[in-house]
Design an enzyme around this catalytic site. Structure first.
Site, short mmCIF file in Angstrom:
data_model
loop_
_atom_site.label_atom_id
_atom_site.label_comp_id
_atom_site.label_asym_id
_atom_site.label_seq_id
_atom_site.Cartn_x
_atom_site.Cartn_y
_atom_site.Cartn_z
N LYS A 17 63.79 80.01 25.77
CA LYS A 17 64.88 80.76 25.15
C LYS A 17 66.11 80.72 26.06
O LYS A 17 66.13 81.36 27.11
CB LYS A 17 64.50 82.22 24.90
CG LYS A 17 65.54 82.89 23.98
CD LYS A 17 65.64 84.37 24.14
CE LYS A 17 66.56 84.83 25.23
NZ LYS A 17 67.99 84.54 25.02
N GLU A 28 62.99 84.73 38.96
CA GLU A 28 64.11 84.35 39.84
C GLU A 28 65.25 85.29 39.49
O GLU A 28 65.88 85.13 38.44
CB GLU A 28 64.55 82.90 39.56
CG GLU A 28 63.45 81.87 39.63
CD GLU A 28 63.05 81.52 41.04
OE1 GLU A 28 63.62 82.12 41.98
OE2 GLU A 28 62.16 80.69 41.19
N CYS A 87 73.29 83.07 41.63
CA CYS A 87 72.47 84.07 42.31
C CYS A 87 72.47 83.85 43.81
O CYS A 87 72.29 84.78 44.57
CB CYS A 87 71.05 84.01 41.77
SG CYS A 87 70.40 82.35 41.81
N GLU A 90 75.38 92.98 43.13
CA GLU A 90 75.74 91.62 42.77
C GLU A 90 76.93 91.63 41.81
O GLU A 90 76.89 92.29 40.77
CB GLU A 90 74.54 90.95 42.09
CG GLU A 90 74.74 89.48 41.86
CD GLU A 90 73.53 88.83 41.24
OE1 GLU A 90 72.94 89.43 40.33
OE2 GLU A 90 73.18 87.72 41.66
P1 NDP Z 1 70.10 88.65 31.97
O1 NDP Z 1 68.93 89.15 32.70
O2 NDP Z 1 70.90 89.57 31.16
O3 NDP Z 1 69.69 87.47 30.98
C1 NDP Z 1 68.89 86.39 31.35
C2 NDP Z 1 68.09 85.93 30.15
O4 NDP Z 1 67.22 86.97 29.74
C3 NDP Z 1 68.94 85.58 28.94
O5 NDP Z 1 68.35 84.51 28.22
C4 NDP Z 1 68.86 86.87 28.13
O6 NDP Z 1 69.15 86.67 26.78
C5 NDP Z 1 67.42 87.25 28.36
N1 NDP Z 1 67.13 88.66 28.09
C6 NDP Z 1 67.99 89.72 28.07
N2 NDP Z 1 67.30 90.86 27.78
C7 NDP Z 1 66.01 90.51 27.64
C8 NDP Z 1 64.81 91.25 27.36
N3 NDP Z 1 64.81 92.57 27.15
N4 NDP Z 1 63.65 90.57 27.29
C9 NDP Z 1 63.60 89.25 27.52
N5 NDP Z 1 64.70 88.49 27.76
C10 NDP Z 1 65.89 89.12 27.84
O7 NDP Z 1 70.95 87.92 33.07
P2 NDP Z 1 72.37 87.30 32.91
O8 NDP Z 1 72.45 86.51 31.69
O9 NDP Z 1 73.34 88.39 33.09
O10 NDP Z 1 72.37 86.29 34.13
C11 NDP Z 1 72.89 86.62 35.36
C12 NDP Z 1 71.79 87.11 36.29
O11 NDP Z 1 70.84 86.08 36.54
C13 NDP Z 1 72.34 87.49 37.63
O12 NDP Z 1 71.84 88.72 38.03
C14 NDP Z 1 71.82 86.40 38.56
O13 NDP Z 1 71.64 86.74 39.87
C15 NDP Z 1 70.56 86.00 37.91
N6 NDP Z 1 70.23 84.64 38.30
C16 NDP Z 1 69.20 84.44 39.17
C17 NDP Z 1 68.90 83.17 39.61
C18 NDP Z 1 67.76 82.91 40.54
O14 NDP Z 1 67.28 81.79 40.60
N7 NDP Z 1 67.26 83.88 41.28
C19 NDP Z 1 69.67 82.02 39.18
C20 NDP Z 1 70.72 82.36 38.27
C21 NDP Z 1 70.97 83.63 37.85
P3 NDP Z 1 70.64 86.99 26.24
O15 NDP Z 1 71.56 86.12 27.04
O16 NDP Z 1 70.58 86.63 24.85
O17 NDP Z 1 70.88 88.45 26.51
#
Ligand code: NDP
Length: 486
Positions: free
Chosen positions: A171, A246, A280, A380
């Site tokens: 997804k 992650e 991240c 962050e």
């Molecule tokens: P989110 O956690 O909001 O979203 C990540 C994914 O999870 C999206 O596909 C989102 O869908 C989905 N999602 C949201 N809510 C739910 C739920 N309740 N159940 C299951 N899936 C869900 O993160 P962001 O999109 O804001 O991304 C940024 C974040 O990701 C930052 O905090 C960053 O640090 C982290 N990140 C970490 C990395 C790592 O390797 N450690 C690498 C890159 C980013 P939708 O978009 O449709 O809401």
């Protein structure tokens, strides 16, 4: 451009007909509407992945590798993929062409090579027994990825899972679903069997949530925020599925007084502003030794102010817009909050004045001086905002670096070898770069500790995360004496 769900080898509409808008962050224009999968769509994707699992997991490993290698070639040969990713995310086209596409292809190619090297072991147990340990695929894997590197994360997640013989439902973020759908189409073209790869765009709290709580999903691999990571752990409890997380980070990028300042200034700009700071592992806390802080900042602020911010489609652009308007607003609010807590903006801090960028989601490269305990130095921001902190000794630098909830990637700039090794040992995180920053390679494990998550992408560690060990005991000629002799 594909704008439907990819399930069981075909592009299909959502059962309830819902859609989501995909917007170009350069000007806010609508690129396309993409089908939004909901619970029943996830259910049929999981069912397709389950049906495909026996044949895929028993396919000759070399054949799985051959398909992954062909997918890597197809990604490299796709002339429109970089443009698609750039328009969807706001990544400057030079980065989409020079980093996102080649890194994704390299990741698939690396795991193509690994597919037939997933070997077991033979354990020297008691004579008369043969004990061998095989690595077997976990099963059906749900993968949930964010919007900051949607193409690259598709490679990081699919590559090891498929090489190890799992089938997948991925997804993508609702904001950036286009490149994952393109990869699914390319996979079908090169011969991946139906059901092995399913891509279901949809809203996180609907499609993502269903994937996380689905009783027939064996593992969730998630990249995203720490808050959502917690929700995924909660949702996974029903069938105790395996979880890999992650999550966020607050990287400390530490410049010591003996560092080569020119290299460190350039490296700190890359650490802070590449991908508009939406990473991240961004070096979002810049720790400067007090002896060189002023000289460093003079050069660093000048460099930040000279970064060419503009239309991502222009090959001269060095920094594009943030991926969404809501995120741009959050980033600007965090700068205001830093000022309210006594922080000083040394560069940027607002949207660019250029009228050509007014419709887009732009933020200037921003440098803020603050204190380690301020929110801007703890939370962050995930944007082009770097917080500058000063230190007087190695011990103080280490204490500041380790004083966050996160532990992901950190950087050290020094010519002192012993200091480099000492701090690389003691600084909290999953990755540490010395006299460089943000290097990644498909063979080198990537992930964090603490609230940055657990489990690893990349390398043999990722493959281990997508396999279970199975220990098989054979009585060759052991002649076991009965325990309950009669
Ligand atoms: P989110 O956690 O909001 O979203 C990540 C994914 O999870 C999206 O596909 C989102 O869908 C989905 N999602 C949201 N809510 C739910 C739920 N309740 N159940 C299951 N899936 C869900 O993160 P962001 O999109 O804001 O991304 C940024 C974040 O990701 C930052 O905090 C960053 O640090 C982290 N990140 C970490 C990395 C790592 O390797 N450690 C690498 C890159 C980013 P939708 O978009 O449709 O809401």
């Amino acid at each position: 451009m594909h704008n439907q769900l990819f399930i069981d080898g075909r592009f299909v509409d959502a059962l309830d007909g819902d859609t989501l808008d995909v917007v170009n962050p350069h000007d806010g224009s609508l690129i396309t509407r993409v089908t939004a999968g909901a619970q029943l769509d996830i259910d049929r994707a999981v069912a397709a992945a389950r049906r495909a699992f026996p044949a895929w997991s028993r396919l000759a490993a070399g054949e799985r590798g051959r398909l992954l290698a062909r997918l890597a070639d197809a990604i490299e040969a796709d002339t429109g993929l970089a443009e698609l990713e750039s328009a969807d995310t706001g990544h400057p086209i030079r980065d989409a062409r020079g980093l996102d596409v080649p890194r994704t292809a390299a990741c698939f190619r690396y795991f193509a090579g690994m597919a037939d090297k997933i070997e077991g072991t033979v354990v020297p147990v008691e004579p008369g027994f043969l004990n061998y340990v095989q690595r077997t695929p976990v099963g059906v894997v749900g993968q949930i990825v964010p919007w900051n590197f949607p193409l690259m994360f598709t490679g990081w997640k699919l590559g090891p899972a498929l090489a190890a013989g799992n089938t997948v439902v991925l997804k993508p973020s609702e904001l950036t679903p286009l490149s994952a759908l393109r990869v699914a189409a390319l996979a079908a073209d090169v011969g991946f069997p139906p059901g092995v790869i399913n891509v279901v765009p949809g809203f996180g709290n609907v499609a993502g949530q269903r994937l996380a709580n689905h009783p027939d999903v064996d593992k969730i691999a998630f990249t995203g925020s720490t808050a959502t990571g917690r929700r995924i752990v909660e949702a996974s409890r029903g069938n105790l599925k395996r979880i890999q997380l992650e999550l966020g980070g607050k990287g400390a990028n530490i410049v010591f007084a003996d560092a080569d300042l020119d290299t460190a200034v350039a490296g700190a700009a890359w650490a802070s502003f590449h991908n508009q700071g939406q990473a991240c592992i961004a070096g979002s806390r810049l720790l400067l030794h007090e002896d060189i802080a002023d000289a460093f900042l003079e050069r660093f602020v000048a460099l930040a102010q000279s970064i060419r911010v503009g239309d991502p489609a222009d090959p001269a652009t060095e920094m594009g817009p943030l991926t969404s308007a809501a995120h741009r607003d959050r980033v600007l609010e965090s700068v205001e909050m830093a000022q309210a807590q006594g922080g000083t903006v040394l560069a940027g801090g607002k949207a660019p004045a250029d009228p050509g960028l007014r419709q887009g989601f732009y933020v200037e490269p921003t440098v803020v001086a603050a204190r380690p305990q301020d929110r801007i130095a703890q939370e962050e921001v995930f944007g082009p905002v770097v917080t500058v902190l000063r230190f007087a000794s190695d011990e103080q630098a280490l204490a500041i670096a380790n004083a966050t909830q996160y532990g992901l990637g950190n950087g050290l700039w020094t010519r002192d070898l012993a200091r480099a090794h000492r701090l690389a040992r003691d600084i909290r995180g999953g990755m540490c770069w010395v006299n460089c920053y943000k290097r990644v390679h498909p063979g080198s494990p990537f992930g964090g500790v603490g609230e940055s998550g657990y489990g690893r992408d990349m390398g043999f560690e990722a493959m281990h995360g997508y396999t279970e060990s199975r220990s098989v005991w054979i009585n060759v000629d052991a002649g076991i004496a009965p325990h309950f002799a009669r």
